[in-house]
Design a protein around this motif. Structure first.
Motif, PDB file in Angstrom:
ATOM      1  N   HIS A 139      73.268 -85.887  48.711  1.00 26.66           N
ATOM      2  CA  HIS A 139      74.689 -86.193  48.974  1.00 26.66           C
ATOM      3  C   HIS A 139      75.485 -84.908  48.977  1.00 26.66           C
ATOM      4  CE1 HIS A 139      75.378 -86.167  44.467  1.00 26.66           C
ATOM      5  NE2 HIS A 139      76.522 -85.652  44.869  1.00 26.66           N
ATOM      6  N   ALA A 141      79.954 -83.780  48.911  1.00 26.35           N
ATOM      7  CA  ALA A 141      81.253 -84.391  48.583  1.00 26.35           C
ATOM      8  C   ALA A 141      80.908 -85.736  47.919  1.00 26.35           C
ATOM      9  CB  ALA A 141      82.123 -84.517  49.828  1.00 26.35           C
ATOM     10  N   SER A 142      81.492 -86.842  48.389  1.00 24.03           N
ATOM     11  CA  SER A 142      81.024 -88.128  47.849  1.00 24.03           C
ATOM     12  C   SER A 142      80.421 -88.970  48.959  1.00 24.03           C
ATOM     13  CB  SER A 142      82.181 -88.866  47.144  1.00 24.03           C
ATOM     14  OG  SER A 142      82.402 -88.294  45.864  1.00 24.03           O
TER      15      SER A 142
END
Ligand code: 6PG
Length: 230
Positions: A139, A141-142
């Motif tokens: 992943h 960032a989110s």
């Protein structure tokens, strides 16, 4: 396709020093060409030493505008918020005008915060430099594996994130792509698998990252695995 340059650093310390140098070079270029520097900070722990190295490195702070790549839906001041770590290591120690620091209002809840931040960031595009980390599952960032990423939006709500807390707000690949530069910081053996999968072309959230300009990855030996060849 976006050109991605992978740069091997001898240690996490050298990675932090190089990252700080890249940020300052990008700042000088942006301030010279457009009068201000639009920087997107990464969350997590990896960038924190680089942030600290910036504190005494320049003085044109009034030209810096700070945004965040993602934020966790936690109350303001919660030590687990990405903005809290950035404040502690960097923003509270330099004189960037408060009006130029744009935290994601994640306390509003993921949906409202994503809507508000998309409106805030739209007129700021293209961003000058977007900093990103890499999670052990690929992943960034989110943006987590298996997530639906809505088309045509600049910020999105995230629920059920595998890395706590479950509720977050993230810039989308579209927002990140509207940038002159992206710098990804990858440190530690825990990232080795995700980095190797990314480099071998596996479809991970990090693989979605593009830029109108260039994408550079600073990785240390621990993350890059044994030096190739020799
Ligand atoms: C977060 C970050 C996340 C981070 C990676 C790497 O909210 O956790 O935005 O994307 O960059 O998980 O985290 P570390 O740098 O702590 O390994």
């Amino acid at each position: 396709d976006t050109q991605i340059d992978f740069h091997l650093c001898e240690s996490s310390g050298q990675l932090a020093r190089l990252a700080a140098q890249r940020i300052l070079t990008s700042a000088r270029r942006a301030i010279t060409t457009r009068g201000c520097f639009r920087l997107v900070l990464a969350g997590g722990r990896t960038p924190l030493n680089a942030y600290t190295l910036l504190v005494d490195a320049t003085s044109d702070w009034d030209r810096w505008h700070i945004f965040f790549g993602d934020e966790r839906c936690l109350p303001p001041g919660d030590p687990e918020r990405n903005s809290h770590a950035a404040d502690q290591h960097f923003l509270s120690r330099v004189s960037i005008p408060a009006a130029n620091i744009h935290p994601i209002p994640a306390e509003l809840g993921a949906e409202s915060a994503a809507e508000a931040y998309a409106e805030l960031i739209a007129p700021q595009l293209p961003l000058d430099l977007v900093l990103l980390g890499l999670g052990e599952d690929g992943h960034t960032a989110s943006l987590f594996p298996g997530q639906e990423i809505p088309e045509g939006v600049l910020a999105m709500p995230v629920h059920d994130a595998p890395k706590p807390p479950p509720d977050r707000v993230s810039l989308t690949p579209d927002a990140i792509a509207s940038s002159h530069e992206v710098l990804v910081l990858v440190s530690g053996a825990g990232k080795r698998e995700a980095l190797a999968q990314w480099r071998s072309g596996k479809d991970l959230p990090i693989s979605r990252i593009k830029s109108d300009g260039r994408v550079e990855v600073l990785m240390d030996v621990a993350a890059a695995g044994e030096p190739q060849g020799c």
